[in-house]
Design a protein around this motif. Structure first.
Motif, PDB file in Angstrom:
ATOM      1  N   THR A  97      -4.456  -9.340   6.713  1.00 39.74           N
ATOM      2  CA  THR A  97      -6.005  -9.017   7.236  1.00 39.74           C
ATOM      3  C   THR A  97      -6.066  -9.374   8.718  1.00 39.74           C
ATOM      4  N   ALA A  98      -5.400 -10.333   9.194  1.00 43.80           N
ATOM      5  CA  ALA A  98      -5.759 -10.802  10.694  1.00 43.80           C
ATOM      6  C   ALA A  98      -5.146  -9.609  11.652  1.00 43.80           C
ATOM      7  N   VAL A  99      -3.620  -9.267  11.232  1.00 43.89           N
ATOM      8  CA  VAL A  99      -2.973  -8.130  11.783  1.00 43.89           C
ATOM      9  C   VAL A  99      -3.949  -6.924  11.881  1.00 43.89           C
ATOM     10  N   VAL A 100      -4.215  -6.511  10.835  1.00 41.69           N
ATOM     11  CA  VAL A 100      -4.905  -5.148  10.610  1.00 41.69           C
ATOM     12  C   VAL A 100      -6.367  -5.209  11.338  1.00 41.69           C
ATOM     13  N   VAL A 101      -6.968  -6.374  11.339  1.00 40.02           N
ATOM     14  CA  VAL A 101      -8.300  -6.431  12.201  1.00 40.02           C
ATOM     15  C   VAL A 101      -8.189  -6.389  13.591  1.00 40.02           C
ATOM     16  N   LEU A 102      -7.200  -7.064  14.159  1.00 42.38           N
ATOM     17  CA  LEU A 102      -6.860  -6.870  15.407  1.00 42.38           C
ATOM     18  C   LEU A 102      -6.374  -5.569  15.998  1.00 42.38           C
ATOM     19  N   LEU A 103      -5.689  -4.987  15.210  1.00 41.22           N
ATOM     20  CA  LEU A 103      -5.234  -3.381  15.419  1.00 41.22           C
ATOM     21  C   LEU A 103      -6.314  -2.628  15.474  1.00 41.22           C
ATOM     22  N   THR A 157       7.063  -3.509   1.455  1.00 40.89           N
ATOM     23  CA  THR A 157       7.073  -4.328   2.727  1.00 40.89           C
ATOM     24  C   THR A 157       5.512  -4.334   3.224  1.00 40.89           C
ATOM     25  N   HIS A 158       5.212  -5.461   4.121  1.00 34.86           N
ATOM     26  CA  HIS A 158       3.775  -5.181   4.370  1.00 34.86           C
ATOM     27  C   HIS A 158       3.634  -4.477   5.530  1.00 34.86           C
ATOM     28  N   LEU A 159       4.464  -3.865   6.107  1.00 34.69           N
ATOM     29  CA  LEU A 159       4.259  -2.645   6.991  1.00 34.69           C
ATOM     30  C   LEU A 159       3.526  -1.499   6.609  1.00 34.69           C
ATOM     31  N   SER A 160       3.995  -1.200   5.094  1.00 35.27           N
ATOM     32  CA  SER A 160       3.068  -0.199   4.528  1.00 35.27           C
ATOM     33  C   SER A 160       1.652  -0.502   4.550  1.00 35.27           C
ATOM     34  N   LEU A 161       1.307  -1.669   4.617  1.00 40.94           N
ATOM     35  CA  LEU A 161      -0.204  -1.912   4.382  1.00 40.94           C
ATOM     36  C   LEU A 161      -0.802  -2.274   6.000  1.00 40.94           C
ATOM     37  N   ILE A 162      -0.124  -2.639   6.920  1.00 38.88           N
ATOM     38  CA  ILE A 162      -0.634  -2.905   8.225  1.00 38.88           C
ATOM     39  C   ILE A 162      -0.702  -1.553   9.088  1.00 38.88           C
ATOM     40  N   VAL A 163       0.535  -0.790   9.011  1.00 41.11           N
ATOM     41  CA  VAL A 163       0.454   0.290   9.942  1.00 41.11           C
ATOM     42  C   VAL A 163      -0.491   1.258   9.842  1.00 41.11           C
ATOM     43  N   PRO A 164      -0.753   1.928   8.485  1.00 35.38           N
ATOM     44  CA  PRO A 164      -1.710   2.885   8.392  1.00 35.38           C
ATOM     45  C   PRO A 164      -3.073   2.414   8.539  1.00 35.38           C
ATOM     46  N   ALA A 165      -3.403   1.122   7.855  1.00 35.95           N
ATOM     47  CA  ALA A 165      -4.865   0.776   8.109  1.00 35.95           C
ATOM     48  C   ALA A 165      -4.841   0.287   9.317  1.00 35.95           C
ATOM     49  N   GLY A 166      -4.228  -0.126  10.064  1.00 36.88           N
ATOM     50  CA  GLY A 166      -4.235  -0.543  11.502  1.00 36.88           C
ATOM     51  C   GLY A 166      -4.662   0.260  12.624  1.00 36.88           C
ATOM     52  N   LEU A 167      -3.879   1.406  12.217  1.00 37.32           N
ATOM     53  CA  LEU A 167      -3.960   2.517  13.410  1.00 37.32           C
ATOM     54  C   LEU A 167      -4.920   3.656  13.280  1.00 37.32           C
ATOM     55  N   PHE A 168      -5.524   3.570  12.068  1.00 32.42           N
ATOM     56  CA  PHE A 168      -6.469   4.844  11.863  1.00 32.42           C
ATOM     57  C   PHE A 168      -7.620   4.185  11.027  1.00 32.42           C
ATOM     58  N   ASN A 169      -8.715   4.387  11.500  1.00 31.76           N
ATOM     59  CA  ASN A 169     -10.041   4.144  10.759  1.00 31.76           C
ATOM     60  C   ASN A 169     -11.493   4.725  11.558  1.00 31.76           C
ATOM     61  N   ALA A 170     -11.380   5.879  10.985  1.00 31.05           N
ATOM     62  CA  ALA A 170     -12.537   6.584  11.270  1.00 31.05           C
ATOM     63  C   ALA A 170     -13.767   6.027  11.457  1.00 31.05           C
ATOM     64  N   PHE A 171     -14.351   5.285  10.432  1.00 26.54           N
ATOM     65  CA  PHE A 171     -15.440   4.591  10.521  1.00 26.54           C
ATOM     66  C   PHE A 171     -15.650   3.639  11.693  1.00 26.54           C
ATOM     67  N   GLY A 172     -14.539   2.873  11.985  1.00 27.61           N
ATOM     68  CA  GLY A 172     -14.666   2.073  13.229  1.00 27.61           C
ATOM     69  C   GLY A 172     -14.821   2.909  14.463  1.00 27.61           C
TER      70      GLY A 172
END
Length: 295
Positions: A97-103, A157-172
């Motif tokens: 959660t911390a990594v995704v939010v920062l990204l 792996t946790h990369l599958s949860l971090i990379v897509p969610a962290g690099l793309f957020n249209a709402f944000g």
């Protein structure tokens, strides 16, 4: 008695009567009743979860239901923590959660700045297409995204949860862009005169001014990632890599579900979200209000 004295004495009384009349309007009372009922309906499932976490299994499905457990079973909480590796799951959820939010804060603010302040050919069309992705259900992209993760070797792996969610957020991007558009262009122009490039303007001018919107978006992102269940269910198979929502699902068996431990674990899992909301509700309200007021 003078006329002026009568006026000074009666006018305040009239003001009081008018103000009291506003407070006892039937529509206002009805509105408050509806809001109270709605608030109770919203919080009732959580209250039932909290109540069930203190019961044994025999009390959970009684008809009529018992809201107050008798006897109270506090042992469900330590039992739920020891039945599954919740310590590891909590660590996994926190760091993901911390990594995704920062990204998200970094990538969305940069994209929002580009769409709001940097004019380039096709920017409006590109932004519309970017927002159009919000209308595509997750289920549509689930299989293609899984194939991509499998090709990259990121399954389980946790990369599958971090990379897509962290690099793309249209709402944000949309949320921050609306706020950045309200920042006067004179500030950026002054920075250009001082010799600042777009990256310098973004870092030194834009970011300090959008802290309320960043706080609001960061809290929304935190709650969304912390409660995420579908993506971990699809990509993770090893129990030591499970997040908290996915680990809670393991309490549900094929023939038996220990509802007492499940409710206790669920209550523990929502504590971080409740803490974040209690201490950051002011930032949520201010960030959304300020963002909505910009054009």
């Amino acid at each position: 008695m003078k006329i002026s004295d009568v006026q000074t004495k009666t006018v305040p009384n009239l003001n009081v009567s008018v103000s009291l009349g506003k407070k006892i309007k039937p529509t206002r009372i009805l509105l408050h009743i509806v809001l109270i009922i709605g608030a109770f309906l919203m919080v009732a499932p959580f209250l039932w979860t909290l109540s069930s976490s203190l019961k044994d299994v025999s009390q959970i499905f009684l008809i009529p239901p018992k809201w107050f457990p008798d006897p109270i079973t506090f042992q469900n909480y330590p039992n739920s923590l020891t039945a599954m590796p919740f310590g590891q799951a909590y660590f996994n959820s926190f760091y993901i959660t911390a990594v995704v939010v920062l990204l998200n804060l970094l990538t969305c603010s940069m994209a929002a700045y580009a769409f709001a302040k940097i004019r380039f050919q096709g920017s409006n069309l590109l932004f519309i297409l970017f927002l159009a992705t919000m209308m595509i259900p997750k289920q549509v992209t689930m299989v293609p995204l899984y194939l991509i993760m499998d090709y990259l070797g990121w399954i389980d792996t946790h990369l599958s949860l971090i990379v897509p969610a962290g690099l793309f957020n249209a709402f944000g991007v949309f949320l921050l862009r609306q706020f950045i558009r309200g920042i006067p262009n004179e500030l950026s122009e002054a920075a250009v005169i001082d010799g600042a490039n777009p990256l310098r303007i973004y870092w030194s001018v834009i970011l300090p001014l959008i802290k309320p919107a960043l706080a609001a978006f960061g809290i929304f992102a935190f709650m969304g990632i912390w409660n995420s269940f579908l993506e971990p269910l699809i990509y993770l198979t090893s129990p030591e890599k499970f997040t908290v929502p996915l680990l809670l699902n393991t309490f549900k068996g094929l023939y038996f579900t220990d509802w007492s431990l499940l409710m206790a674990g669920t209550t523990i899992s929502v504590i971080p979200v409740i803490i974040v909301y209690i201490f950051a509700q002011k930032q949520i309200i201010e960030g959304v209000a300020l963002t909505g007021s910009k054009s």
